[in-house]
Write a protein that holds these residues in place. Structure first.
Motif, PDB file in Angstrom:
ATOM      1  N   PRO A  10      -0.370  21.156  -4.651  1.00  0.00           N
ATOM      2  CA  PRO A  10       0.496  20.629  -5.613  1.00  0.00           C
ATOM      3  C   PRO A  10       1.007  21.268  -6.692  1.00  0.00           C
ATOM      4  O   PRO A  10       1.832  21.244  -7.587  1.00  0.00           O
ATOM      5  CB  PRO A  10      -0.230  19.360  -6.045  1.00  0.00           C
ATOM      6  N   LEU A  11       0.203  22.570  -6.656  1.00  0.00           N
ATOM      7  CA  LEU A  11       0.652  23.790  -7.969  1.00  0.00           C
ATOM      8  C   LEU A  11       1.997  23.896  -7.938  1.00  0.00           C
ATOM      9  O   LEU A  11       2.492  24.295  -9.056  1.00  0.00           O
ATOM     10  CB  LEU A  11      -0.248  24.619  -7.779  1.00  0.00           C
ATOM     11  N   THR A  12       2.969  24.002  -6.906  1.00  0.00           N
ATOM     12  CA  THR A  12       4.093  24.478  -6.815  1.00  0.00           C
ATOM     13  C   THR A  12       4.962  23.362  -7.025  1.00  0.00           C
ATOM     14  O   THR A  12       6.301  23.452  -6.499  1.00  0.00           O
ATOM     15  CB  THR A  12       4.344  25.293  -5.706  1.00  0.00           C
ATOM     16  N   ASN A  13       4.605  22.196  -7.194  1.00  0.00           N
ATOM     17  CA  ASN A  13       5.662  20.957  -7.084  1.00  0.00           C
ATOM     18  C   ASN A  13       6.567  21.177  -8.366  1.00  0.00           C
ATOM     19  O   ASN A  13       7.703  20.594  -8.300  1.00  0.00           O
ATOM     20  CB  ASN A  13       4.764  19.766  -7.530  1.00  0.00           C
ATOM     21  N   ASP A  14       6.038  21.985  -9.412  1.00  0.00           N
ATOM     22  CA  ASP A  14       7.106  21.880 -10.576  1.00  0.00           C
ATOM     23  C   ASP A  14       7.344  23.431 -10.969  1.00  0.00           C
ATOM     24  O   ASP A  14       7.596  23.699 -12.109  1.00  0.00           O
ATOM     25  CB  ASP A  14       6.234  21.202 -11.750  1.00  0.00           C
ATOM     26  N   ARG A  15       6.692  24.426 -10.007  1.00  0.00           N
ATOM     27  CA  ARG A  15       7.189  25.765 -10.433  1.00  0.00           C
ATOM     28  C   ARG A  15       7.229  26.615  -9.115  1.00  0.00           C
ATOM     29  O   ARG A  15       6.588  26.033  -8.108  1.00  0.00           O
ATOM     30  CB  ARG A  15       6.165  26.508 -11.452  1.00  0.00           C
ATOM     31  N   PRO A  16       7.998  27.896  -9.008  1.00  0.00           N
ATOM     32  CA  PRO A  16       7.645  28.615  -7.887  1.00  0.00           C
ATOM     33  C   PRO A  16       6.564  29.408  -7.576  1.00  0.00           C
ATOM     34  O   PRO A  16       5.542  29.416  -8.682  1.00  0.00           O
ATOM     35  CB  PRO A  16       8.771  29.639  -8.220  1.00  0.00           C
ATOM     36  N   LYS A  17       6.389  29.816  -6.540  1.00  0.00           N
ATOM     37  CA  LYS A  17       4.955  30.367  -6.159  1.00  0.00           C
ATOM     38  C   LYS A  17       4.505  31.690  -7.161  1.00  0.00           C
ATOM     39  O   LYS A  17       3.423  31.461  -7.525  1.00  0.00           O
ATOM     40  CB  LYS A  17       5.168  30.997  -4.603  1.00  0.00           C
ATOM     41  N   GLY A  18       5.383  32.189  -7.568  1.00  0.00           N
ATOM     42  CA  GLY A  18       5.223  33.393  -8.426  1.00  0.00           C
ATOM     43  C   GLY A  18       4.588  33.067  -9.795  1.00  0.00           C
ATOM     44  O   GLY A  18       4.205  33.880 -10.614  1.00  0.00           O
ATOM     45  N   LEU A  19       4.682  31.963 -10.155  1.00  0.00           N
ATOM     46  CA  LEU A  19       4.604  31.299 -11.324  1.00  0.00           C
ATOM     47  C   LEU A  19       3.082  30.543 -11.454  1.00  0.00           C
ATOM     48  O   LEU A  19       2.693  29.933 -12.497  1.00  0.00           O
ATOM     49  CB  LEU A  19       5.574  30.581 -12.022  1.00  0.00           C
ATOM     50  N   VAL A  20       2.515  30.376 -10.190  1.00  0.00           N
ATOM     51  CA  VAL A  20       1.202  29.555 -10.177  1.00  0.00           C
ATOM     52  C   VAL A  20       0.426  30.734 -11.039  1.00  0.00           C
ATOM     53  O   VAL A  20       0.546  32.005 -11.027  1.00  0.00           O
ATOM     54  CB  VAL A  20       0.769  29.658  -8.820  1.00  0.00           C
ATOM     55  N   SER A  21      -0.727  30.051 -11.850  1.00  0.00           N
ATOM     56  CA  SER A  21      -1.500  30.960 -12.560  1.00  0.00           C
ATOM     57  C   SER A  21      -2.767  31.436 -11.915  1.00  0.00           C
ATOM     58  O   SER A  21      -3.703  30.436 -11.054  1.00  0.00           O
ATOM     59  CB  SER A  21      -2.030  30.201 -13.825  1.00  0.00           C
ATOM     60  N   LEU A  22      -3.294  32.509 -12.019  1.00  0.00           N
ATOM     61  CA  LEU A  22      -4.798  32.672 -11.565  1.00  0.00           C
ATOM     62  C   LEU A  22      -5.586  33.294 -12.976  1.00  0.00           C
ATOM     63  O   LEU A  22      -5.209  34.155 -13.702  1.00  0.00           O
ATOM     64  CB  LEU A  22      -4.729  34.102 -10.752  1.00  0.00           C
ATOM     65  N   ALA A  79      11.357  34.499  -4.709  1.00  0.00           N
ATOM     66  CA  ALA A  79      12.179  33.292  -4.405  1.00  0.00           C
ATOM     67  C   ALA A  79      11.495  32.019  -3.632  1.00  0.00           C
ATOM     68  O   ALA A  79      11.831  31.055  -3.689  1.00  0.00           O
ATOM     69  CB  ALA A  79      13.254  33.596  -3.281  1.00  0.00           C
ATOM     70  N   GLY A  80      10.188  32.474  -3.322  1.00  0.00           N
ATOM     71  CA  GLY A  80       9.340  31.572  -2.371  1.00  0.00           C
ATOM     72  C   GLY A  80       8.957  30.217  -3.045  1.00  0.00           C
ATOM     73  O   GLY A  80       8.716  30.140  -4.394  1.00  0.00           O
ATOM     74  N   GLU A  81       9.046  29.202  -2.380  1.00  0.00           N
ATOM     75  CA  GLU A  81       8.524  27.848  -2.839  1.00  0.00           C
ATOM     76  C   GLU A  81       6.901  27.732  -2.926  1.00  0.00           C
ATOM     77  O   GLU A  81       6.364  27.182  -3.920  1.00  0.00           O
ATOM     78  CB  GLU A  81       9.168  26.773  -2.155  1.00  0.00           C
ATOM     79  N   GLY A  82       6.358  28.244  -1.808  1.00  0.00           N
ATOM     80  CA  GLY A  82       4.810  28.267  -1.888  1.00  0.00           C
ATOM     81  C   GLY A  82       4.308  26.742  -1.423  1.00  0.00           C
ATOM     82  O   GLY A  82       3.508  26.427  -1.983  1.00  0.00           O
ATOM     83  N   SER A  83       4.942  26.450  -0.131  1.00  0.00           N
ATOM     84  CA  SER A  83       4.268  25.083   0.214  1.00  0.00           C
ATOM     85  C   SER A  83       2.832  24.951   0.414  1.00  0.00           C
ATOM     86  O   SER A  83       2.254  23.957   0.187  1.00  0.00           O
ATOM     87  CB  SER A  83       5.007  24.797   1.741  1.00  0.00           C
ATOM     88  N   ARG A  84       2.199  26.224   0.764  1.00  0.00           N
ATOM     89  CA  ARG A  84       0.886  25.986   1.147  1.00  0.00           C
ATOM     90  C   ARG A  84      -0.179  26.070  -0.582  1.00  0.00           C
ATOM     91  O   ARG A  84      -1.210  26.080  -0.512  1.00  0.00           O
ATOM     92  CB  ARG A  84       0.412  27.261   1.795  1.00  0.00           C
TER      93      ARG A  84
END
Length: 264
Positions: free
Chosen positions: A17-29, A9-14
């Motif tokens: 800008p990677l989470t400007n358009d997606r939730p934290k869990g969808l940031v890519s590694l 559910a997290g936004e991932g403010s830290r």
């Protein structure tokens, strides 16, 4: 068959800008979203019943085809609230229940260790945590939390601010398993908590998962560690991602986590 709820559910403010358009869990590694990597590992281990607790930009998870449960108050609550936003999924579990933070990655061997460890509640604990924390922070105590065992090897304490490395016998990782025959008791325990009380200085709705686990321990529940040595990552910041990408380029990431370890 074991099921899994991914708390994403997290936004991932830290991670902006990677989470400007997606939730934290969808940031890519390394080119693949965190939750996608988790689902791959879960399915490789035979865990097909997977649901996602959503919040920030929840619609982004629709493409996975998994059931979703929305925490409408994601911006003012924490992991425990997201967990119980998915109460129907917990109540209908037909076997053991895995609960996984959406911002972690783990190898299949680690997941298998959790699945094969028996206990009322099992949590994955990293014995080699100091290597990961030292890579991420000049002072590994900055973000580390206590974890202590009792004489029988069960977890006695976790989630407190560590004042010394001596207070850390391993590190909690955010992967939990609740035995099927304890799920109803787990839900009842939560329901009986005082919602007007403070929990480690936070309100009921903002309670940390480690606070809930500690309450269970204090009430006599046996929380057993599934002890691993490396084989997982936590992604909290842009700096974490940059570090892991850099280590991968240098051929050093495998010492902490093997990104292509799905079938071994």
């Amino acid at each position: 068959m074991t099921c899994c709820l991914i708390l994403a559910a997290g936004e991932g403010s830290r991670l902006r800008p990677l989470t400007n358009d997606r939730p934290k869990g969808l940031v890519s590694l390394l080119g693949k979203p965190l939750v996608s990597r988790q689902i791959d590992i879960l399915r490789a281990s035979g865990v097909e019943d997977i649901a996602i607790a959503t919040g920030y930009k929840a619609e982004k998870f629709d493409a996975f085809g998994c059931p979703t449960y929305h925490n409408a108050f994601f911006n003012s609550t924490n992991m425990v609230e997201s967990l119980f936003a998915a109460r129907p999924f917990l109540e209908q579990a037909q076997d053991d229940l895995l609960i996984s933070y959406g911002d972690i990655l783990y190898e299949r061997n680690n997941l298998e260790t959790v699945l094969q460890t028996h206990g009322d509640i099992v949590v994955m604990v990293d014995d080699g945590w100091l290597d990961l924390w030292s890579a991420r922070n000049e002072d590994p105590l900055k973000d580390a939390e206590t974890l202590k065992y009792d004489a029988n090897g069960h977890i006695l304490e976790l989630g407190k601010k560590a004042q010394s490395l001596n207070h850390i016998e391993g590190q909690y990782t955010g992967l939990i398993k609740i035995a099927h025959n304890k799920i109803d008791d787990f839900i009842s325990f939560y329901d009986q908590l005082d919602q007007a009380a403070q929990y480690d200085g936070r309100s009921f709705k903002q309670m940390y998962m480690t606070s809930l686990l500690q309450l269970l321990i204090d009430a006599g529940w046996k929380v057993k560690p599934a002890r691993v040595n490396h084989g997982w990552l936590e992604v909290d910041t842009v700096e974490d991602l940059q570090l892991y990408e850099s280590l991968s380029t240098e051929g050093k990431l495998d010492a902490l986590w093997r990104p292509h370890e799905y079938t071994q």
